[in-house]
Structure formats: structure tokens, C-alpha cells
Design an enzyme around this catalytic site. Structure first.
Site, mmCIF file in Angstrom:
data_model
loop_
_atom_site.group_PDB
_atom_site.id
_atom_site.type_symbol
_atom_site.label_atom_id
_atom_site.label_comp_id
_atom_site.label_asym_id
_atom_site.label_seq_id
_atom_site.Cartn_x
_atom_site.Cartn_y
_atom_site.Cartn_z
ATOM 1 N N ASP A 1 -7.050 -9.347 28.389
ATOM 2 C CA ASP A 1 -7.545 -8.443 28.127
ATOM 3 C C ASP A 1 -6.529 -7.387 28.723
ATOM 4 O OD1 ASP A 1 -9.534 -9.558 26.338
ATOM 5 O OD2 ASP A 1 -11.259 -9.046 28.330
ATOM 6 N N TYR B 1 -12.021 -14.487 40.597
ATOM 7 C CA TYR B 1 -11.445 -12.868 39.667
ATOM 8 C C TYR B 1 -12.304 -11.924 40.602
ATOM 9 C CZ TYR B 1 -10.303 -14.395 34.830
ATOM 10 O OH TYR B 1 -10.733 -15.324 33.731
ATOM 11 N N ASP C 1 -17.470 -4.471 28.082
ATOM 12 C CA ASP C 1 -16.940 -3.351 29.445
ATOM 13 C C ASP C 1 -16.574 -1.595 29.402
ATOM 14 O OD1 ASP C 1 -14.927 -3.328 27.132
ATOM 15 O OD2 ASP C 1 -13.792 -5.038 27.721
ATOM 16 N N ARG D 1 -17.666 -10.169 31.546
ATOM 17 C CA ARG D 1 -17.698 -9.302 31.313
ATOM 18 C C ARG D 1 -19.475 -10.016 30.907
ATOM 19 N NH1 ARG D 1 -14.665 -8.643 26.405
ATOM 20 N NH2 ARG D 1 -13.573 -10.031 26.442
#
Length: 297
Positions: A40, A68, A82, A181
Site C-alpha cells: 500500500d 512485517y 489503517d 491491517r
């Protein structure tokens, strides 16, 4: 002529993955560029880019597991799960009453291992031929089906209480297709206070690490990984003779040789160290399922 290999890029916040691909095309003078897994615009970190013939390898990189680091803000839900979305709910003091450290850790344990996850509605998953995020932005309601994913590590590195929220810095190891997310959303929902992601950075894709990546301002003259080296980071290697390499490149099978393979997909490398392609077992034989362009002397 453009390089023929895999390029690791550290994407900054604010750029789309497509923006990075466009910059790589300009820097390397070729249209034949692709990437293995979108990030993103708000996210940073590792993009695995294929250039020229090495784009054929991306199919085998997309499914690799990933790592991550992220920051989850508990206490508020947003329209996009988010920080890019609108806040749609903020937890009051009463809802925080039962949220202590033990409850947070229990919630994290419940989202670790093999789980069923509903992707965020603003994901790139296609619904009726259109991206879910495009439908959401057009005002349509999107319901995505749950899918099995594996979260092998979900660990809190640090936590802070600020302005009535609880922020968690976390590290996550997960299978391809896992939405961080959605982990933030589901952790917050499970605790009854809501949650969303405020920062996300991808640090690893399979055997590729962001520490080996270049920034978008250093693309000119950047060094790519040779296809054979890149393939070895995501699958086992089978060393073949020059004659075997020729046969595989010409579509012939290596008769009765399937016992040499120890995985469903294996990288065949010739005596010169060049990647012939990806091979798999077909009955008792070895067959190439993806051939690389031959290296020109």
C-alpha cells in the site's frame, strides 16, 4: 540492453508499487518489469522486482512467506483498517476496563497459528472483476470471504499509552495473503475497543531481505541478482549437466530422474551457473515448467 535479474527495492511511504515499477522501467530502459506482491502507499519496505526474463520468476516469489513490522493503534476503528481512512469509532473508558496486558496477549495468541481471516475491504482482491478498494471508494459495500492464512509469529516489541489509545509495535511472520491491517482490526474487535494500523514495513519476502534493497533514488546503476541466485533464495537447486540443460530448454524430459527432486518446484542450474528454468516431477521424469531465456554470450 536492460539487466536481466531480480532487483530488491526499499519502497518509501507515499508511492504505490506501480510508481516504483515505473521508476525501474525508466532506470533500466525496459517495459518488461514486474513485482511480486503489492505494498500500500502508506507502507514501506521490500518490493521484489523482476526485470526482463527474470519476470518469469515472480510467480514463484509471490507465494513466499513474509515478515512485517507494524504499529497497531488500539482504541479506534477506521473505514480502511489503517490510518488512511476515517475514524468510525473511538472506545470510551468503560470499554477499556477489561483491556489489560493479559487480555492483549490472549488476543494476539488467538490470531497466531493457522487462522481464518477476512481480508480488509480496501484490499486489491478482485470482486466481479474489479478491485475491492475501487468498489469501496465508489461507495459500494464489499463483503470478502474468509480465507485460511498462517501467522507463525505475532510478537509485541514495544507498547505505549497515548491520548487514550494503546499503541503496539509488533513483528509478524506470516504466509502469503495475510493482511496485517486485518490483524489490527481483528485484535481490536476481539478486545472490544477497535483497532487499526498506523505503520507497516515489509522486511522480508522468502529469502530476500530489505537490508539488501536499494532506495528509489539509487536505481540508476543498481545491481540486480542473477536469476540463478534469486531462484536459490525461494526454492531448492538442481545442478544439471550441459546436455541435460539443453534437453530441458528444448522441452525434453529427463527420463526416470524424478528421484533427484526434493520439492514440488526446483531451480535447474547449468554448469555455467545460469538458471535453465524451474522443473518439477512428471511421473518418473523431470520436466521444465518454466524456461528462462538463454544467456547470450
Amino acid at each position: 540492453m536492460a539487466s536481466h535479474g531480480i532487483l530488491l527495492v526499499d519502497k518509501p511511504a507515499g508511492l504505490t508499487s506501480h510508481d516504483v515499477v515505473a521508476r525501474v522501467r525508466r532506470a533500466f530502459g525496459t517495459r518488461k518489469v514486474g513485482h511480486a506482491g503489492t505494498l500500500d502507499p502508506m507502507a514501506t519496505g521490500l518490493l521484489v522486482i523482476g526485470i526482463e526474463g527474470a519476470t518469469r520468476l515472480l510467480t514463484y516469489v509471490v507465494g513466499a512467506d513474509k515478515t512485517y513490522t507494524a504499529t497497531i493503534r488500539l482504541g479506534a476503528r477506521t473505514s480502511t483498517d489503517d490510518a488512511e481512512g476515517q475514524i468510525i469509532d473511538i472506545a470510551d473508558g468503560e470499554r477499556w476496563a477489561s483491556v489489560d496486558d493479559a487480555a492483549v496477549m490472549a488476543g494476539i495468541r488467538g490470531l497466531t497459528g493457522s487462522i481464518s481471516q477476512v481480508p480488509s475491504s480496501v484490499s486489491a482482491i478482485k470482486v466481479g472483476g474489479k478491485r475491492a478498494y475501487d468498489l469501496v471508494r465508489a461507495g459500494e459495500s464489499v463483503e470478502l470471504a474468509a480465507r485460511p492464512v498462517t501467522v507463525s509469529r505475532f510478537e509485541v516489541l514495544a507498547q505505549r499509552r497515548e491520548d487514550g489509545f494503546l499503541e503496539l509495535d509488533v513483528i509478524v511472520d506470516c504466509s502469503s495473503g495475510t493482511y496485517i491491517r486485518a490483524l489490527a482490526r481483528d485484535l481490536g474487535d476481539g478486545l472490544g475497543v477497535g483497532g487499526h494500523l498506523t505503520a507497516l514495513r515489509r522486511t522480508r519476502v522468502g529469502g530476500f531481505a530489505v537490508t539488501d534493497a536499494v532506495g528509489v533514488d539509487a536505481l540508476d546503476g543498481a545491481v540486480t541478482l542473477a536469476p540463478a541466485e534469486a531462484a536459490a533464495r525461494v526454492m531448492p537447486v538442481l545442478h544439471v549437466t550441459a546436455d541435460e540443460a539443453r534437453d530441458l530448454r528444448h522441452g525434453k524430459r529427463l527420463s526416470g530422474q524424478s528421484g533427484r527432486l526434493d520439492a514440488p518446484a526446483v531451480a535447474a542450474v547449468d554448469p555455467a551457473g545460469d538458471l535453465v528454468g524451474v522443473v518439477e516431477a512428471r511421473g518418473h521424469d523431470i520436466k521444465s515448467v518454466m524456461n528462462m531465456p538463454e544467456v547470450q554470450a
